[in-house]
Design an enzyme around this catalytic site. Structure first.
Site, mmCIF file in Angstrom:
data_model
loop_
_atom_site.group_PDB
_atom_site.id
_atom_site.type_symbol
_atom_site.label_atom_id
_atom_site.label_comp_id
_atom_site.label_asym_id
_atom_site.label_seq_id
_atom_site.Cartn_x
_atom_site.Cartn_y
_atom_site.Cartn_z
ATOM 1 N N GLY A 129 0.833 -1.200 0.000
ATOM 2 C CA GLY A 129 0.000 0.000 0.000
ATOM 3 C C GLY A 129 0.867 1.249 0.000
ATOM 4 O O GLY A 129 1.873 1.317 0.705
ATOM 5 N N GLU B 192 -2.299 -9.877 5.112
ATOM 6 C CA GLU B 192 -1.716 -10.236 6.418
ATOM 7 C C GLU B 192 -1.881 -11.709 6.712
ATOM 8 O O GLU B 192 -1.950 -12.112 7.877
ATOM 9 C CB GLU B 192 -2.360 -9.420 7.557
ATOM 10 C CG GLU B 192 -1.956 -7.976 7.615
ATOM 11 C CD GLU B 192 -0.448 -7.744 7.682
ATOM 12 O OE1 GLU B 192 -0.031 -6.619 7.372
ATOM 13 O OE2 GLU B 192 0.321 -8.668 7.984
HETATM 14 C C1 LIG Z 1 2.204 -19.123 6.351
HETATM 15 C C2 LIG Z 1 3.561 -18.995 6.916
HETATM 16 C C3 LIG Z 1 3.538 -18.867 8.379
HETATM 17 C C4 LIG Z 1 4.290 -20.249 6.493
HETATM 18 O O1 LIG Z 1 5.615 -20.061 6.775
HETATM 19 P P1 LIG Z 1 6.670 -21.177 6.284
HETATM 20 O O2 LIG Z 1 7.856 -20.483 5.845
HETATM 21 O O3 LIG Z 1 6.051 -22.158 5.371
HETATM 22 O O4 LIG Z 1 7.021 -21.837 7.605
HETATM 23 P P2 LIG Z 1 6.299 -22.894 8.437
HETATM 24 O O5 LIG Z 1 4.856 -22.976 8.153
HETATM 25 O O6 LIG Z 1 7.118 -24.121 8.269
HETATM 26 O O7 LIG Z 1 6.508 -22.223 9.828
HETATM 27 C C5 LIG Z 1 7.847 -22.093 10.293
HETATM 28 C C6 LIG Z 1 7.817 -21.933 11.762
HETATM 29 O O8 LIG Z 1 7.653 -20.532 12.013
HETATM 30 C C7 LIG Z 1 6.521 -20.330 12.772
HETATM 31 N N1 LIG Z 1 5.958 -19.060 12.356
HETATM 32 C C8 LIG Z 1 5.561 -18.734 11.117
HETATM 33 N N2 LIG Z 1 5.117 -17.460 11.097
HETATM 34 C C9 LIG Z 1 5.247 -16.997 12.356
HETATM 35 C C10 LIG Z 1 4.935 -15.737 12.983
HETATM 36 N N3 LIG Z 1 4.374 -14.713 12.294
HETATM 37 N N4 LIG Z 1 5.212 -15.587 14.280
HETATM 38 C C11 LIG Z 1 5.733 -16.622 14.978
HETATM 39 N N5 LIG Z 1 6.037 -17.863 14.472
HETATM 40 C C12 LIG Z 1 5.787 -18.012 13.157
HETATM 41 C C13 LIG Z 1 5.619 -21.507 12.497
HETATM 42 O O9 LIG Z 1 4.690 -21.713 13.537
HETATM 43 C C14 LIG Z 1 6.634 -22.612 12.420
HETATM 44 O O10 LIG Z 1 7.030 -22.937 13.709
HETATM 45 P P3 LIG Z 1 7.233 -24.479 14.089
HETATM 46 O O11 LIG Z 1 7.731 -24.443 15.481
HETATM 47 O O12 LIG Z 1 5.871 -25.110 13.931
HETATM 48 O O13 LIG Z 1 8.211 -25.003 13.068
HETATM 49 C C15 LIG Z 1 4.235 -17.706 6.387
HETATM 50 O O14 LIG Z 1 4.700 -17.924 5.106
HETATM 51 C C16 LIG Z 1 3.295 -16.551 6.443
HETATM 52 O O15 LIG Z 1 3.119 -15.939 7.472
HETATM 53 N N6 LIG Z 1 2.646 -16.249 5.267
HETATM 54 C C17 LIG Z 1 1.704 -15.146 5.209
HETATM 55 C C18 LIG Z 1 2.369 -13.906 4.649
HETATM 56 C C19 LIG Z 1 1.728 -12.658 5.152
HETATM 57 O O16 LIG Z 1 1.066 -12.639 6.153
HETATM 58 N N7 LIG Z 1 1.965 -11.559 4.406
HETATM 59 C C20 LIG Z 1 1.520 -10.275 4.784
HETATM 60 C C21 LIG Z 1 2.214 -9.219 3.940
HETATM 61 S S1 LIG Z 1 1.890 -7.583 4.493
HETATM 62 C C22 LIG Z 1 0.262 -7.305 4.051
HETATM 63 O O17 LIG Z 1 -0.449 -8.176 3.610
HETATM 64 C C23 LIG Z 1 -0.242 -5.943 4.287
HETATM 65 C C24 LIG Z 1 -1.542 -5.649 4.086
HETATM 66 C C25 LIG Z 1 -2.060 -4.245 4.158
HETATM 67 C C26 LIG Z 1 -2.511 -3.821 5.492
HETATM 68 O O18 LIG Z 1 -2.208 -4.544 6.465
HETATM 69 O O19 LIG Z 1 -3.161 -2.761 5.537
HETATM 70 C C1 LIG Z 2 -5.823 -5.196 -0.454
HETATM 71 C C2 LIG Z 2 -4.485 -5.867 -0.225
HETATM 72 C C3 LIG Z 2 -3.438 -5.140 0.323
HETATM 73 C C4 LIG Z 2 -2.200 -5.750 0.498
HETATM 74 N N1 LIG Z 2 -1.164 -5.007 1.012
HETATM 75 C C5 LIG Z 2 0.050 -5.582 1.133
HETATM 76 C C6 LIG Z 2 1.142 -4.809 1.625
HETATM 77 O O1 LIG Z 2 0.994 -3.634 1.958
HETATM 78 N N2 LIG Z 2 2.363 -5.398 1.717
HETATM 79 C C7 LIG Z 2 2.559 -6.716 1.356
HETATM 80 O O2 LIG Z 2 3.686 -7.193 1.471
HETATM 81 N N3 LIG Z 2 1.525 -7.480 0.895
HETATM 82 C C8 LIG Z 2 0.299 -6.927 0.781
HETATM 83 N N4 LIG Z 2 -0.760 -7.684 0.318
HETATM 84 C C9 LIG Z 2 -0.502 -9.050 -0.158
HETATM 85 C C10 LIG Z 2 -1.073 -10.118 0.778
HETATM 86 O O3 LIG Z 2 -0.295 -10.192 1.924
HETATM 87 C C11 LIG Z 2 -1.087 -11.447 0.030
HETATM 88 O O4 LIG Z 2 -2.020 -11.324 -1.013
HETATM 89 C C12 LIG Z 2 -1.477 -12.577 0.954
HETATM 90 O O5 LIG Z 2 -0.425 -12.849 1.839
HETATM 91 C C13 LIG Z 2 -1.825 -13.871 0.175
HETATM 92 O O6 LIG Z 2 -0.739 -14.265 -0.639
HETATM 93 P P1 LIG Z 2 -0.979 -14.490 -2.209
HETATM 94 O O7 LIG Z 2 -1.717 -13.333 -2.731
HETATM 95 O O8 LIG Z 2 0.302 -14.880 -2.826
HETATM 96 O O9 LIG Z 2 -1.985 -15.734 -2.280
HETATM 97 P P2 LIG Z 2 -1.532 -17.274 -2.314
HETATM 98 O O10 LIG Z 2 -0.692 -17.602 -1.161
HETATM 99 O O11 LIG Z 2 -1.024 -17.586 -3.662
HETATM 100 O O12 LIG Z 2 -2.983 -17.963 -2.068
HETATM 101 C C14 LIG Z 2 -3.787 -18.382 -3.163
HETATM 102 C C15 LIG Z 2 -4.540 -19.615 -2.725
HETATM 103 O O13 LIG Z 2 -3.592 -20.651 -2.441
HETATM 104 C C16 LIG Z 2 -3.866 -21.229 -1.180
HETATM 105 N N5 LIG Z 2 -2.632 -21.636 -0.524
HETATM 106 C C17 LIG Z 2 -1.438 -21.001 -0.539
HETATM 107 N N6 LIG Z 2 -0.541 -21.652 0.214
HETATM 108 C C18 LIG Z 2 -1.170 -22.738 0.711
HETATM 109 C C19 LIG Z 2 -0.795 -23.807 1.590
HETATM 110 N N7 LIG Z 2 0.452 -23.903 2.080
HETATM 111 N N8 LIG Z 2 -1.733 -24.738 1.922
HETATM 112 C C20 LIG Z 2 -2.989 -24.627 1.439
HETATM 113 N N9 LIG Z 2 -3.417 -23.659 0.608
HETATM 114 C C21 LIG Z 2 -2.513 -22.723 0.253
HETATM 115 C C22 LIG Z 2 -4.531 -20.120 -0.386
HETATM 116 O O14 LIG Z 2 -5.346 -20.666 0.649
HETATM 117 C C23 LIG Z 2 -5.354 -19.408 -1.450
HETATM 118 O O15 LIG Z 2 -6.606 -20.084 -1.570
HETATM 119 C C24 LIG Z 2 -2.012 -7.100 0.119
HETATM 120 C C25 LIG Z 2 -3.073 -7.833 -0.422
HETATM 121 C C26 LIG Z 2 -4.310 -7.219 -0.587
HETATM 122 C C27 LIG Z 2 -5.452 -8.016 -1.188
#
Ligand SMILES: CC(C)(COP(=O)(O)OP(=O)(O)OC[C@H]1O[C@@H](n2cnc3c(N)ncnc32)[C@H](O)[C@@H]1OP(=O)(O)O)[C@@H](O)C(=O)NCCC(=O)NCCSC(=O)/C=C/CC(=O)O
Ligand SMILES: Cc1cc2nc3c(=O)[nH]c(=O)nc-3n(C[C@H](O)[C@H](O)[C@H](O)COP(=O)(O)OP(=O)(O)OC[C@H]3O[C@@H](n4cnc5c(N)ncnc54)[C@H](O)[C@@H]3O)c2cc1C
Length: 644
Positions: A189, A432
């Site tokens: 964003g 998130e």
């Molecule tokens: C889905 C995730 C967590 C998968 O991570 P991955 O690399 O596949 O690792 P594991 O699933 O094997 O997990 C490793 C290990 O780490 C622990 N863990 C993972 N995340 C966290 C955390 N946040 N805090 C603490 N611990 C964590 C997990 O439990 C495992 O521990 P073990 O002891 O079980 O081994 C990861 O890929 C993930 O979080 N994906 C989501 C990405 C995401 O949230 N993106 C956000 C981008 S910013 C955004 O979207 C902004 C939006 C706009 C706004 O907010 O306004």
């Molecule tokens: C409005 C908006 C604002 C955003 N702002 C930001 C920002 O400011 N900064 C930033 O960094 N990101 C931002 N994002 C990105 C956001 O964090 C990602 O879109 C989100 O983390 C999902 O990842 P992806 O889009 O790659 O979807 P994917 O991970 O590709 O998901 C697609 C599908 O695959 C499935 N899938 C993926 N992995 C697995 C798994 N391991 N097991 C089972 N199913 C799975 C999901 O459930 C989903 O149905 C924003 C997104 C939106 C929509």
């Protein structure tokens, strides 16, 4: 010109409330001080003419809408700075307060991510020296940032991010590079045209070794000209379902150099000679996401409360149909189906707000522990943040849609504000941490907890009932506490079913990863039930706790809202409750008849019918009927719409 008169029906409803509105307002705001703060800020904002649109934003061009949102963001921030100079009572520069002020404009602010993630990341992941250099500039908006983690090719799988940050000891710099098209940052964003800095999450390389993803603070635009710096490709990603003024952008690096000191070094460091110093836990890099997920629960409650207020007011003023010939058209609020749509939205906004407050307290105590080097609570808090972020955003978004539908055609108008609220809540289900992925993260934690429970190991608080469950005496009486026990029984049953599912698939020859995938629908269900039990229990307990210090009339209504929430979800999940059965009372073990794993089917066809009338189900059914029937009919007369 006719003066805007308040609708007679609405006035009449408001005259019928049975409790002190100010007392409820203080409760929602977290106390009188919170109400005073909120009102101060609202009064400051509401009278500013420039914040009100002459032309509906839907009739503006994308450029006009963006410029309008930037203008409003600047006005709000200047108001806030001026306010801080006048009063010290409102800590404007707490990101959450700034975030709240920015969200007072109808449009999503292009600087929302600055306050929502850029500043919190500096707080949470920058060293003391780095905070010294950047925090004040960020709080004063001398630099405007965003959080660039997601790439075109990866959003969920962080370990798969492709952007690289390679350390060059000869110049003591990191070289940032986007090696592929899929490595371009996509979504952040404010990135399109607004931010001149960002937190970049990249794979760190030093001395030809990869140390995984780390965070870097990167200037991407010139402070004077605002043009992208050499080696930076940046722009807007285009139209979306909602969030049209969030200015989501893309970002690519072409061997772009930053000083070593721009790696956020609170947790891990790279020394001048390139040596890597590991943090106490790799998971600390993920800290900002946990913080934002925790905040999203309260944001979901807030957005839903807005939609519920619109729907409740509309239901009071809209009159439609003629069930009795010759009689006046009734208020649609008198239709039980309308109450069934709207009341649960009101109850859920309170449930999520209180659960959000409970989670925030748990997060605050975790961050204190982390500062002391104690990571013990991190796994449970990660699991809680994941499932509560997923369920709260999904519930909020689907109930916002339900509120829209309860307003008929007028709910479809932009002027109803439902489209804006829907667009915002729909985004939170994905960003998130996407819904399913978050629940699978919690399931990871639950599978570990289940193994420990079977071994009789004492578990962390939110899963402790998994051990005690086998010893609990069935106390199936018609009380909310018994229903909460039922939710615990369902959660334990689903966790067991998922664990049995993994074991079943492993025994049939699958490796763990394939067995996990084959059982993943059950794993998601287990997390959903675990989370629902937490919300039900927290809502109920928080109301009991606060009721002791509030007037009886208010306590009665809030208690009914929490009873409604419990009974609504038992009805929504009655199938799961039917699966919960007791073995003959001589044994106190609860067994869970699984629909899923084949080995239970034989029990199913014989045991299921026998138990459908078991004391458990009857008690639950009786309590549901009592709670639901009384609430939706008797309460119509007393339930206060006037507070909406
Ligand atoms: C889905 C995730 C967590 C998968 O991570 P991955 O690399 O596949 O690792 P594991 O699933 O094997 O997990 C490793 C290990 O780490 C622990 N863990 C993972 N995340 C966290 C955390 N946040 N805090 C603490 N611990 C964590 C997990 O439990 C495992 O521990 P073990 O002891 O079980 O081994 C990861 O890929 C993930 O979080 N994906 C989501 C990405 C995401 O949230 N993106 C956000 C981008 S910013 C955004 O979207 C902004 C939006 C706009 C706004 O907010 O306004
Ligand atoms: C409005 C908006 C604002 C955003 N702002 C930001 C920002 O400011 N900064 C930033 O960094 N990101 C931002 N994002 C990105 C956001 O964090 C990602 O879109 C989100 O983390 C999902 O990842 P992806 O889009 O790659 O979807 P994917 O991970 O590709 O998901 C697609 C599908 O695959 C499935 N899938 C993926 N992995 C697995 C798994 N391991 N097991 C089972 N199913 C799975 C999901 O459930 C989903 O149905 C924003 C997104 C939106 C929509």
């Amino acid at each position: 010109m006719a003066v805007n008169k308040v609708n007679e029906d609405l006035l009449r409803e408001r005259a019928r409330y049975t409790f002190n509105i100010e007392e409820l307002t203080n409760f929602i705001d977290g106390g009188e001080e919170g109400t005073r703060n909120r009102r101060e800020v609202e009064d400051m904002v509401i009278h500013v003419k420039e914040l009100h649109d002459e032309v509906p934003e839907d009739y503006l061009s994308h450029k006009e809408r963006y410029e309008n949102a930037v203008k409003k963001g600047c006005i709000l921030i200047d108001l806030l700075k001026e306010h801080v100079l006048r009063h010290s009572s409102f800590d404007a520069y707490k990101p959450s307060n700034m975030y709240r002020v920015l969200s007072m404009a109808k449009e999503v602010s292009p600087v929302l991510l600055h306050m929502g993630m850029f500043v919190p990341t500096i707080f949470g992941q920058a060293s003391a020296e780095q905070q010294e250099e950047w925090l004040h500039k960020a709080l004063m908006l001398e630099i405007i940032g965003t959080y660039a983690q997601t790439e075109l090719g990866h959003g969920t799988f962080l370990r798969g991010l492709e952007t690289t940050a390679t350390y060059d000891p000869s110049t003591e710099e990191f070289v940032l590079h986007s090696p592929t098209l899929t490595s371009y940052k996509w979504w952040p964003g404010g990135l399109g045209q607004t931010a001149n800095h960002c937190i970049v999450v990249a794979q760190l390389y030093s001395r030809e070794k990869c140390y995984g993803v780390h965070a870097f603070l990167v200037q991407i635009r010139d402070s004077e000209t605002h043009m992208p710096l050499p080696g930076i490709k940046v722009g807007d990603i285009g139209p979306k379902l909602g969030f049209q003024t969030a200015n989501n952008g893309f970002l690519g690096f072409d061997h772009f150099r930053i000083p070593r000191k721009n790696m956020l070094m609170r947790n891990a460091q790279v020394l001048k000679d390139g040596r890597y110093v590991k943090s106490k836990s790799d998971k600390l890099t993920y800290g900002t996401m946990m913080l934002v997920r925790v905040m999203i629960v309260s944001d979901a409650a807030y957005e839903l409360s807005r939609a519920a207020t619109i729907a409740a007011r509309y239901s009071a003023v809209r009159r439609q149909s003629m069930p009795r010939p010759g009689q006046p058209e009734p208020q649609i609020l008198d239709y039980v189906t309308q109450q069934h749509k709207v009341f649960i939205a009101i109850a859920t906004s309170h449930a999520l707000r209180l659960t959000g407050g409970w989670l925030w307290d748990a997060y605050s105590s975790l961050t204190h522990d982390l500062d002391q080097g104690n990571l013990d609570q991190l796994p449970e808090l990660h699991a809680l943040a994941c499932c509560l972020k997923a369920i709260s955003s999904r519930d909020s978004n689907s109930l916002v849609e339900q509120c829209r539908m309860s307003c008929g055609g007028h709910g479809y108008m932009s002027s109803s504000n439902f489209p804006t609220i829907y667009g915002a809540t729909a985004a939170t289900v994905t960003y998130e941490g996407e819904y399913t992925v978050m629940l699978l993260q919690t399931a990871r934690y639950l599978m570990k907890a289940w193994k420990e429970a079977l071994g009789g190991i004492v578990l962390t608080p939110t899963v402790a009932y998994m051990v005690t469950y086998n010893k609990a005496k069935p106390a199936w009486v018609n009380t909310p506490e018994a229903i909460i026990q039922g939710f615990h029984a369902v959660a334990v049953g689903k966790v067991k079913e998922a664990a049995d599912g993994i074991e079943y698939h492993q025994n049939s020859g699958k490796d763990y990863e394939d067995a996990w995938n084959a059982a993943s629908v059950m794993l998601v269900k287990a997390s959903e039930c675990y989370c629902r039990a937490i919300i039900c229990e927290t809502f109920w307990k928080e109301i009991q706790k606060h009721s002791r210090s509030m007037s009886r009339n208010l306590a009665v209504v809030l208690q009914q809202l929490s009873e409604l929430y419990l009974s609504y979800w038992v009805l929504e999940r009655s199938g799961d409750f039917f699966q919960v059965r007791t073995v003959p009372l001589t044994r106190t073990k609860f067994e869970f008849v699984s629909f899923a794993s084949p080995k239970c089917h034989c029990q199913m066809c014989t045991g299921f019918v026998a138990h459908i009338t078991s004391v458990v189900v009857l008690a639950v059914q009786v309590s549901i009927q009592n709670l639901t029937l009384t609430f939706c009919t008797r309460k119509r007369n007393e339930f206060d719409i006037g507070s909406c």
